[in-house]
Design an enzyme around this catalytic site. Structure first.
Site, short mmCIF file in Angstrom:
data_model
loop_
_atom_site.label_atom_id
_atom_site.label_comp_id
_atom_site.label_asym_id
_atom_site.label_seq_id
_atom_site.Cartn_x
_atom_site.Cartn_y
_atom_site.Cartn_z
N HIS A 184 -15.46 6.01 -0.83
CA HIS A 184 -15.30 4.82 -1.42
C HIS A 184 -14.42 3.92 -1.33
O HIS A 184 -13.67 4.08 -0.16
CB HIS A 184 -14.89 5.57 -2.78
CG HIS A 184 -13.62 6.52 -2.93
ND1 HIS A 184 -13.69 7.74 -2.82
CD2 HIS A 184 -12.33 5.90 -2.94
CE1 HIS A 184 -12.61 8.34 -2.65
NE2 HIS A 184 -11.46 7.33 -2.63
N ARG B 250 -7.81 11.82 9.75
CA ARG B 250 -7.99 13.02 8.49
C ARG B 250 -9.14 12.27 7.33
O ARG B 250 -8.96 11.19 7.08
CB ARG B 250 -6.67 13.14 7.95
CG ARG B 250 -6.87 14.23 6.61
CD ARG B 250 -6.84 13.26 5.36
NE ARG B 250 -6.62 14.11 4.31
CZ ARG B 250 -6.95 13.78 2.91
NH1 ARG B 250 -7.13 12.48 2.72
NH2 ARG B 250 -6.73 14.53 1.82
N ASP C 143 -10.82 11.71 3.93
CA ASP C 143 -10.84 12.10 2.62
C ASP C 143 -12.12 12.27 1.92
O ASP C 143 -13.08 11.70 2.48
CB ASP C 143 -10.18 10.86 1.72
CG ASP C 143 -9.82 10.78 0.39
OD1 ASP C 143 -8.94 11.80 0.16
OD2 ASP C 143 -10.31 10.31 -0.55
N GLU D 113 -10.89 16.94 4.69
CA GLU D 113 -10.14 17.38 3.39
C GLU D 113 -11.31 18.33 2.67
O GLU D 113 -11.83 17.70 1.64
CB GLU D 113 -9.65 16.34 2.69
CG GLU D 113 -8.90 16.66 1.29
CD GLU D 113 -8.79 15.96 0.06
OE1 GLU D 113 -8.04 15.93 -0.82
OE2 GLU D 113 -9.47 14.75 0.15
N HIS E 52 0.59 15.59 -0.65
CA HIS E 52 0.72 14.42 -1.84
C HIS E 52 -0.30 14.71 -2.93
O HIS E 52 -0.27 14.34 -3.92
CB HIS E 52 0.41 12.99 -1.32
CG HIS E 52 -1.09 13.12 -0.82
ND1 HIS E 52 -1.80 13.84 0.17
CD2 HIS E 52 -2.15 12.33 -1.33
CE1 HIS E 52 -2.98 13.44 0.57
NE2 HIS E 52 -3.41 12.50 -0.53
N ASP E 53 -1.20 15.61 -2.78
CA ASP E 53 -2.03 16.12 -3.93
C ASP E 53 -1.72 17.49 -4.90
O ASP E 53 -2.44 17.95 -5.54
CB ASP E 53 -3.53 16.49 -3.23
CG ASP E 53 -4.34 15.32 -2.95
OD1 ASP E 53 -4.19 14.20 -3.55
OD2 ASP E 53 -5.11 15.20 -2.01
N ASP F 181 1.33 14.30 -9.43
CA ASP F 181 1.31 13.03 -9.35
C ASP F 181 1.88 12.35 -10.61
O ASP F 181 1.25 12.47 -11.73
CB ASP F 181 -0.05 13.03 -8.68
CG ASP F 181 -0.31 11.56 -8.56
OD1 ASP F 181 0.63 10.39 -8.55
OD2 ASP F 181 -1.55 11.24 -8.41
N ARG G 197 5.48 12.35 -5.34
CA ARG G 197 5.73 11.18 -4.45
C ARG G 197 6.88 10.49 -4.47
O ARG G 197 6.86 9.37 -4.55
CB ARG G 197 4.56 10.35 -4.56
CG ARG G 197 3.09 11.23 -4.64
CD ARG G 197 1.75 10.44 -4.77
NE ARG G 197 0.66 11.27 -4.78
CZ ARG G 197 -0.80 10.72 -4.88
NH1 ARG G 197 -0.87 9.56 -5.22
NH2 ARG G 197 -1.63 11.42 -4.90
#
Length: 484
Positions: A125, A204, A206, A236, A318-319, A363, A367
């Protein structure tokens, strides 16, 4: 075959906006500093803190000193979001991060230090500001880009609560590409090729499972490997990934299942399961030593060994919430989790700031701006990661050796890593009490050798097929090797 360099890699994941504000060359356009959030203020969903690639360049020596030799970046291309998963221009590094020149300099400086650079590719996307989507918004059915997306109805309601086009998680900000369209497909593949010309060492990917087209990823691999046969392609995929790991698509995936096993074993009753429940670590559960071993061994048997040794082994990112918070600030457990990570097959991966014990929940709290005040660092944790990285780099058996089960009971686990004629034994005490070791060696070291813990220098004995006499302190790990 997977890239050889990955077997020797220790990855450091960087969220660029939150790492460090650096100064670019004179004459380079710079954003208005007053618009940035205060560095130490709690992060917000929309705010920018102004970290950039020039800042990463300034801190490369710090990163290298911690024992990391590979960088994995969250997205860096032009975007309207601080995390940059809303890509607006795939051929332009975000000007706030320093533009294309900053990436060129970063790759040069990283390579000069023997470090690799892997970028985040978001090909499922884009953002609403992407030129093709904007063209469709303005021209509707008359746009030559209309089939680059899955449009259900015109006009596009890109700012409504629910989009009338396919979007990632139905978020109108993230229109989904139609990779079955030949022109769209060619465009995305050209992006992958373009940045390899800058010297990056891999991608990497996504949410690659949401591009439900194996041939797209096969063509992606062919294009990337034609540019650089040693480029790393890591997807991922949070769980079972055999579909993509047949040798014709990805080299490896982000090995969250291994990370969950480590956290479940080391964290046990101290796990903050409520914190993990709403993240990708939602299935996090307490594990005894035997259950942990079974989880790990199943993962090591699931894929070809060349893939196992190239997996991006990761506990948090970060997730997810940060490891320091998941383990409720129990520093000894955090240290043990990272020490264990470095002894297992695959490339250890550390999220920026985790090496100094930064905290963070969901989140955007996970971060936060990197802490550069050394008085706030958890130095014993930093030292553990440095020590384990140095040990891993000094022992090929820890990078390429097979995993062999030796012992598991309650909170005590032991396994060997073997490579040709060399071997080490790893013993782990995940309890609050000392453990006097007496474990079977299952054929290793049959001649009654003396063994030494390479971390503490303490000695143990190999008697009658057992390793004994060594004592492990609570929440500690030993790596045993026999004297030549």
């Amino acid at each position: 075959m997977t890239p050889e360099w990955v077997k020797d890699a220790v990855f450091y994941q960087i969220f660029p906006d939150r790492f460090y504000r650096g100064l670019g060359p004179a004459g380079q356009p710079a954003p208005v500093q007053e618009a940035f959030e205060a560095w130490d203020a709690p992060p917000t969903l929309r705010g920018f803190k102004g970290g950039n690639l020039w800042g990463v360049i300034e801190k490369l020596d710090y990163i290298r000193e911690q024992g990391f030799n590979a960088l994995y970046f969250c997205p860096i291309f032009s975007s309207t979001a601080n995390h940059r998963y809303h890509t607006s221009d795939y051929f332009q590094v975000d000007p706030i991060l320093g533009g294309n020149l900053a990436l060129q300099r970063l790759v040069e400086e990283a390579h000069r230090r023997g470090m690799r650079v892997v970028l985040d590719g978001v090909f499922n996307h884009c953002g609403r500001a992407h030129f093709a989507f904007q063209h469709v918004m303005e021209n509707e059915a008359a746009s030559p880009y209309r089939d680059w997306f899955h449009v259900y109805k015109f006009p596009l309601n890109a700012y409504a609560k629910h989009a009338n086009y396919a979007a990632w998680w139905n978020n109108p900000e993230l229109p989904k590409f139609n990779t079955a369209n030949p022109e769209c497909r060619a465009y995305l593949l050209s992006v992958a090729e373009y940045w390899l010309q800058y010297g990056i060492d891999g991608w990497r990917l996504d949410v690659p499972n949401e591009i439900d087209d194996d041939e797209f990823w096969r063509e992606f691999r062919r294009r990337v490997k034609a540019q650089n046969p040693e480029a790393y392609i890591v997807g991922e995929i949070w769980d079972e990934a055999s579909r993509w790991l047949q040798g014709d698509q990805f080299d490896a995936v982000m090995n969250y299942p291994l990370g969950r096993a480590i956290l479940g074993f080391v964290g046990a009753e101290m796990l903050d399961k409520e914190l993990a429940a709403k993240s990708g670590l939602g299935r996090l559960e307490s594990l005894g030593a035997l259950a942990c071993h079974h989880r790990m061994e199943e993962l090591f048997r699931r894929y070809h060994w060349d893939i196992v040794t190239a997996q991006m082994n990761i506990m948090t990112s970060h997730d997810t919430p940060r490891i320091f918070s998941i383990l409720r600030g129990e520093l000894e457990r955090v240290k043990l989790a990272f020490a264990m990570l470095f002894t297992l097959p695959g490339a250890p991966t550390v999220y920026y700031g985790d090496e100094i014990g930064m905290a963070g929940g969901h989140d955007p709290d996970n971060r936060r701006g990197m802490i550069w005040d050394e008085t706030r660092w958890h130095l014993p944790l930093q030292q553990t990661i440095r020590q384990m990285s140095a040990l891993r780099q000094s022992l090929p058996v820890l990078r390429r050796g097979r995993y062999q089960y030796l012992y598991a009971q309650d909170a005590h686990l032991a396994f060997a890593r073997t490579l040709e004629s060399s071997s080490v034994v790893v013993t782990i005490n995940a309890s609050s009490e000392p453990w006097r070791i007496n474990i079977p060696l299952h054929g290793l070291w049959p001649r009654g050798e003396q063994a030494t813990d390479l971390l503490s220098g303490k000695s143990g004995r190999c008697v009658g097929g057992y390793l004994e006499d060594g004592v492990l302190e609570p929440f500690s790990l030993a790596v045993w090797q026999t004297l030549d």
